[in-house]
Scaffold this motif. Structure first.
Motif, PDB file in Angstrom:
ATOM      1  N   UNK A 266      35.169  57.587  49.266  1.00 38.60           N
ATOM      2  CA  UNK A 266      34.583  56.704  50.293  1.00 38.60           C
ATOM      3  C   UNK A 266      34.480  57.185  51.515  1.00 38.60           C
ATOM      4  N   UNK A 267      35.706  57.814  51.985  1.00 39.41           N
ATOM      5  CA  UNK A 267      35.602  58.592  53.250  1.00 39.41           C
ATOM      6  C   UNK A 267      34.592  59.586  53.561  1.00 39.41           C
ATOM      7  N   UNK A 268      34.106  60.188  52.604  1.00 38.82           N
ATOM      8  CA  UNK A 268      33.256  61.384  52.579  1.00 38.82           C
ATOM      9  C   UNK A 268      31.760  60.569  52.878  1.00 38.82           C
ATOM     10  N   UNK A 269      31.597  59.406  52.535  1.00 43.25           N
ATOM     11  CA  UNK A 269      30.294  59.108  52.561  1.00 43.25           C
ATOM     12  C   UNK A 269      30.077  58.667  54.124  1.00 43.25           C
ATOM     13  N   UNK A 270      30.954  58.568  55.031  1.00 44.14           N
ATOM     14  CA  UNK A 270      30.942  58.297  56.538  1.00 44.14           C
ATOM     15  C   UNK A 270      30.516  59.691  57.245  1.00 44.14           C
ATOM     16  N   UNK A 271      30.518  60.688  56.587  1.00 48.32           N
ATOM     17  CA  UNK A 271      30.392  61.984  57.334  1.00 48.32           C
ATOM     18  C   UNK A 271      28.709  62.130  57.399  1.00 48.32           C
ATOM     19  N   UNK A 272      28.466  62.573  58.728  1.00 44.23           N
ATOM     20  CA  UNK A 272      26.729  62.678  58.956  1.00 44.23           C
ATOM     21  C   UNK A 272      26.318  64.116  58.064  1.00 44.23           C
ATOM     22  N   UNK A 273      25.109  64.068  58.012  1.00 49.63           N
ATOM     23  CA  UNK A 273      24.715  65.263  57.194  1.00 49.63           C
ATOM     24  C   UNK A 273      24.429  66.632  58.148  1.00 49.63           C
ATOM     25  N   UNK A 274      24.162  67.674  57.683  1.00 56.47           N
ATOM     26  CA  UNK A 274      24.067  68.865  58.288  1.00 56.47           C
ATOM     27  C   UNK A 274      22.726  68.486  59.501  1.00 56.47           C
TER      28      UNK A 274
END
Length: 151
Positions: free
Chosen positions: A4-12
């Motif tokens: 769930x923490x990874x889903x908050x990261x922006x794309x490249x």
């Protein structure tokens, strides 16, 4: 770290401030470098053409002088030498007389043809009757010197 923490990261994405893949500073630097390279090439080309045209002109004038009588030929060659020195070294160098003129000619052509060779006639004996000087040796020497001009 959980999924769930990874889903908050922006794309490249590209860095901001560039506005796109091509940055104006890079285009300006490339254009400036290309322009300077063209300028250097043009300057080298013009200098090479000037030297070639000077050499061609001198050899053509020397060939024309060979059709004249010996006294007139020597005067025409002396005028040609004055023009060469004036073009390559300036007006002050072209105004030298006597042994200073022979030294100027030798310095201009990097030789001793005018102080110790048949070219002495242009410094000391220009207006005297030709006695022991071979016009063919003078013509050959001048032709050799003119063909080596790299100015």
């Amino acid at each position: 770290m959980t999924p769930s923490d990874l889903s908050a990261l922006r794309g490249l994405h590209l860095p901001t401030g560039g506005g796109g893949a091509v940055q104006p500073e890079m285009v300006a630097a490339i254009a400036l470098g290309f322009g300077l390279a063209l300028l250097v090439g043009l300057i080298r080309f013009v200098r090479a053409r000037r030297g070639l045209s000077l050499r061609r002109t001198l050899l053509r004038e020397l060939t024309r002088a060979e059709t004249l009588e010996p006294e007139a030929r020597r005067v025409a060659q002396a005028r040609l030498l004055r023009r060469v020195v004036r073009t390559l070294k300036g007006e002050e160098a072209a105004g030298a007389r006597g042994s200073a003129w022979a030294a100027t000619l030798d310095d201009t052509f990097a030789t001793d043809f005018f102080r110790n060779g048949p070219g002495r006639v242009f410094a000391d004996d220009l207006y005297r009757r030709p006695t022991a000087t071979d016009p063919g040796a003078v013509d050959a020497g001048l032709g050799r010197l003119f063909s080596q001009i790299r100015a």
